[in-house]
Design a protein around this motif. Sequence first.
Motif, PDB file in Angstrom:
ATOM      1  N   SER A 157       2.589   1.835  -3.398  1.00 12.41           N
ATOM      2  CA  SER A 157       1.427   2.391  -4.301  1.00 12.41           C
ATOM      3  C   SER A 157       1.448   3.882  -4.391  1.00 12.41           C
ATOM      4  CB  SER A 157       0.195   1.795  -4.109  1.00 12.41           C
ATOM      5  OG  SER A 157       0.416   0.302  -4.508  1.00 12.41           O
ATOM      6  N   ILE A 158       1.612   4.011  -3.172  1.00 13.97           N
ATOM      7  CA  ILE A 158       1.471   5.866  -2.890  1.00 13.97           C
ATOM      8  C   ILE A 158       2.708   6.437  -3.439  1.00 13.97           C
ATOM      9  CG2 ILE A 158       1.204   7.629  -1.263  1.00 13.97           C
ATOM     10  CD1 ILE A 158      -0.075   5.701   0.621  1.00 13.97           C
ATOM     11  N   TYR A 178      -5.953  13.085  -1.894  1.00 14.04           N
ATOM     12  CA  TYR A 178      -4.772  12.550  -2.789  1.00 14.04           C
ATOM     13  C   TYR A 178      -4.723  10.740  -2.556  1.00 14.04           C
ATOM     14  CZ  TYR A 178      -0.351  11.472  -4.603  1.00 14.04           C
ATOM     15  OH  TYR A 178       0.778  10.843  -5.445  1.00 14.04           O
ATOM     16  N   VAL A 179      -4.952  10.346  -1.485  1.00 14.60           N
ATOM     17  CA  VAL A 179      -5.071   8.762  -1.300  1.00 14.60           C
ATOM     18  C   VAL A 179      -6.331   8.113  -0.940  1.00 14.60           C
ATOM     19  CG1 VAL A 179      -2.605   9.320  -0.198  1.00 14.60           C
ATOM     20  CG2 VAL A 179      -4.700   9.378   1.215  1.00 14.60           C
ATOM     21  N   THR A 180      -6.263   7.112  -1.029  1.00 11.71           N
ATOM     22  CA  THR A 180      -7.766   6.291  -0.586  1.00 11.71           C
ATOM     23  C   THR A 180      -7.772   6.081   0.710  1.00 11.71           C
ATOM     24  OG1 THR A 180      -6.523   4.302  -0.823  1.00 11.71           O
ATOM     25  CG2 THR A 180      -7.322   5.013  -3.068  1.00 11.71           C
ATOM     26  N   ARG A 229       2.795   6.337  -7.254  1.00 13.30           N
ATOM     27  CA  ARG A 229       2.288   7.275  -8.097  1.00 13.30           C
ATOM     28  C   ARG A 229       2.552   8.620  -7.674  1.00 13.30           C
ATOM     29  NH1 ARG A 229      -2.029   5.907  -5.314  1.00 13.30           N
ATOM     30  NH2 ARG A 229      -2.488   7.580  -3.832  1.00 13.30           N
ATOM     31  N   ALA A 230       3.331   8.980  -6.473  1.00 11.22           N
ATOM     32  CA  ALA A 230       3.755  10.474  -6.425  1.00 11.22           C
ATOM     33  C   ALA A 230       5.034  10.751  -7.116  1.00 11.22           C
ATOM     34  CB  ALA A 230       4.004  10.538  -4.762  1.00 11.22           C
ATOM     35  N   VAL A 235      -0.747   4.834   5.850  1.00  9.22           N
ATOM     36  CA  VAL A 235       0.198   5.945   6.125  1.00  9.22           C
ATOM     37  C   VAL A 235       0.318   6.050   7.934  1.00  9.22           C
ATOM     38  CG1 VAL A 235       0.631   8.254   6.201  1.00  9.22           C
ATOM     39  CG2 VAL A 235       0.324   6.919   4.273  1.00  9.22           C
ATOM     40  N   THR A 265       0.771  -1.281  -0.098  1.00 11.31           N
ATOM     41  CA  THR A 265      -0.009  -0.151   0.064  1.00 11.31           C
ATOM     42  C   THR A 265       1.043   1.383  -0.007  1.00 11.31           C
ATOM     43  OG1 THR A 265      -1.525  -1.174   1.331  1.00 11.31           O
ATOM     44  CG2 THR A 265      -1.859   1.301   0.995  1.00 11.31           C
ATOM     45  N   GLU A 288      -4.979   3.650   1.635  1.00 13.04           N
ATOM     46  CA  GLU A 288      -3.702   4.103   1.852  1.00 13.04           C
ATOM     47  C   GLU A 288      -3.595   5.194   2.923  1.00 13.04           C
ATOM     48  OE1 GLU A 288      -2.919   3.992  -3.077  1.00 13.04           O
ATOM     49  OE2 GLU A 288      -3.794   5.833  -2.083  1.00 13.04           O
ATOM     50  N   SER A 289      -4.572   5.795   3.426  1.00 10.88           N
ATOM     51  CA  SER A 289      -4.591   6.775   4.543  1.00 10.88           C
ATOM     52  C   SER A 289      -4.358   5.760   5.721  1.00 10.88           C
ATOM     53  CB  SER A 289      -5.721   7.591   4.750  1.00 10.88           C
ATOM     54  OG  SER A 289      -6.770   6.899   4.859  1.00 10.88           O
TER      55      SER A 289
END
Length: 634
Positions: free
Chosen positions: A48-49, A442-444, A52-53, A451, A45, A447-448
């Motif tokens: 993926s962030i 910005y994130v799903t 993409r960033a 983080v 996960t 994903e949050s």
Amino acid sequence: MSEELTDEADPTPLKARKKPRWKSILCSVEDHLVATTLATLLVITLLSILLRAFFHTGISGSNSFIRHLTLIVCMLGGAIAARENRLLSLSTLSDLMKGRVKSFSLIFCNSFAATINVFLCAASIQFLLSEKLGGKSLAYGIPIWIIQLILPLGFGLITLRLILHASKSFKGRISAFLLSGLLIGIVTWSPVMPEKMVIPSLILLFVAAILGSPVFTTVGGAALIFLWGEQIPAASISLKHYSLVTNQSLPTIPLFTLAGLFLAEGGASKRLINVFQALFSKIHGGPAVVTVLLCAFFTSFTGASGVTILALGGLLLPVLLVAGYSEKNGIGLLTGAGSLGLLFPPCLPLILYAIVAGSIAVSQDISHSAIENVTIGQMFLGGVGPGILLVILTVWWGIRRGPKSDVVMQSFEWDKVFHTIWEAKWELLLPVVALVVFFSGYVTPVESAAVTAFYAFFIETFVYRDLKLIKDVPRVITECGIIVGGVLLILGVAMGLTYYLIFAEIPSRAVEWVTSNIESRWVFLLTLNCFLLIVGCLMDIYSAIVIVVPLIIPMGMAYGIHPVHLGVIFLANLELGYLTPPIGMNLFLSSYRFHKPLPEIYRSVAPLLFVLLIGVILITYVPALTITLPNMFK
């Protein structure tokens, strides 16, 4: 109630007994496997962030991998929970039994639970075979059925462990095995038509539940029995189980739970106590404020009020006693405050309600803008106002119950305040990090959550160094897998029961009956509160969400109640149900933690229960408390 379990034949505490070497190796492999799976979920996960960033790309098939890693965590964690005899049970009646009566009851309830698991295992095999014929791939050409093998394997392991836990003696285990085989034979080869066996089967299921069989076997057993009576293939339970556990939003549950456990297992509780004591100890009722805010903080991240009571009870009760609170009022305040965080983001019941509400719109073919817009973010916002109200009421009660004195409020020791805040600054920032990332757009949601979990891991391991990377972190991740596995097992099989309810048109019939007998919206809400309080006493919050929410959402829509408001009413009542005598879950946990008999716990909680009931009524009849924030941030 003793904290160390013992066997009547062997007084040595179970935790102190050494396992055979081969068994220890197998347990270690199992623990490391679930920890590795959960860690992999987190890493994929986060990658993926980052991809993409920085590279405007992602990992091919990452969403599918993440969802199926959650499935593995569910079944492996559930199997380990069964191994450690930690599957959630609704009843503690067996704790009051002794001698042969207790032995017979354990053999019966475990045999019955094992029988249900055999049929759940068979259903998952049927589902697996149908998926194998479909020829679907996960990613990179990996057949999806290979991952789905974890369903029958998990149920098979749980079955074996239920039999092993039926007795400590070889004779008792053989008796449990034979009884389970007899029950399977009766179901499989009985000449009696299934529809005539439904009532007797449900009675046996109820008896097993009262004697202490796991919640997921009670719920799954009810689904199996009802579907069996209608001659509907049991594979539909596995299909619904698989569909829920691989829902794209569900990985938020293990990830947010992991963040909470990193905090609980590190030194966060002591540092946060120091902060709140520095801020509030100089004012009248300060210890009550400290207790309530800290309990709400921890429950919002762990998702389990029981964890808060067990983890913080030993730390906070001495603080209250030193401040002059009676033991009765201190225990009452801690027991009541333990569930306050259930309405604050990112608590798991808010997430689960949003997931189930969304699935209802699809499964019941409901096209309504309000229900379709019930997102995790909307539920997070909707819970803030009601949560603050319940916190204020609890603090008020705590201050009123505090020592009466004419001492003038003292001035703050600002140096101490700044020092404690500076020491705990990274943990105090955790809610800010979680919510800013979540609402950034910005994130799903998944994903949050990742983080947030990584942030908690990093500060507890590398900043504060309370957790050792090799020694402690795998243990914490494994513990998360066990907790999540036990919860997701309940949710998965509960979806099978929900499927039957929808098939039998129970929600639509209930709506028709209620609307024809109750004209007033306010009377309906009062009736709903009474019903949900009973549900909160009898069911755990997770299975209640999956089973009861599909029934009440169509009713709420019929009376024009906003689904987010309905969800907060639902969760607030279940929060109160945890404290309602005689069988509220937190009452048992409080009795266990503080070594007090249940009647004494009842007396300590009763006054606060009345105050919180007023809060729930206000939440119910003042919808602006709930829907103002969601409407502002549509």
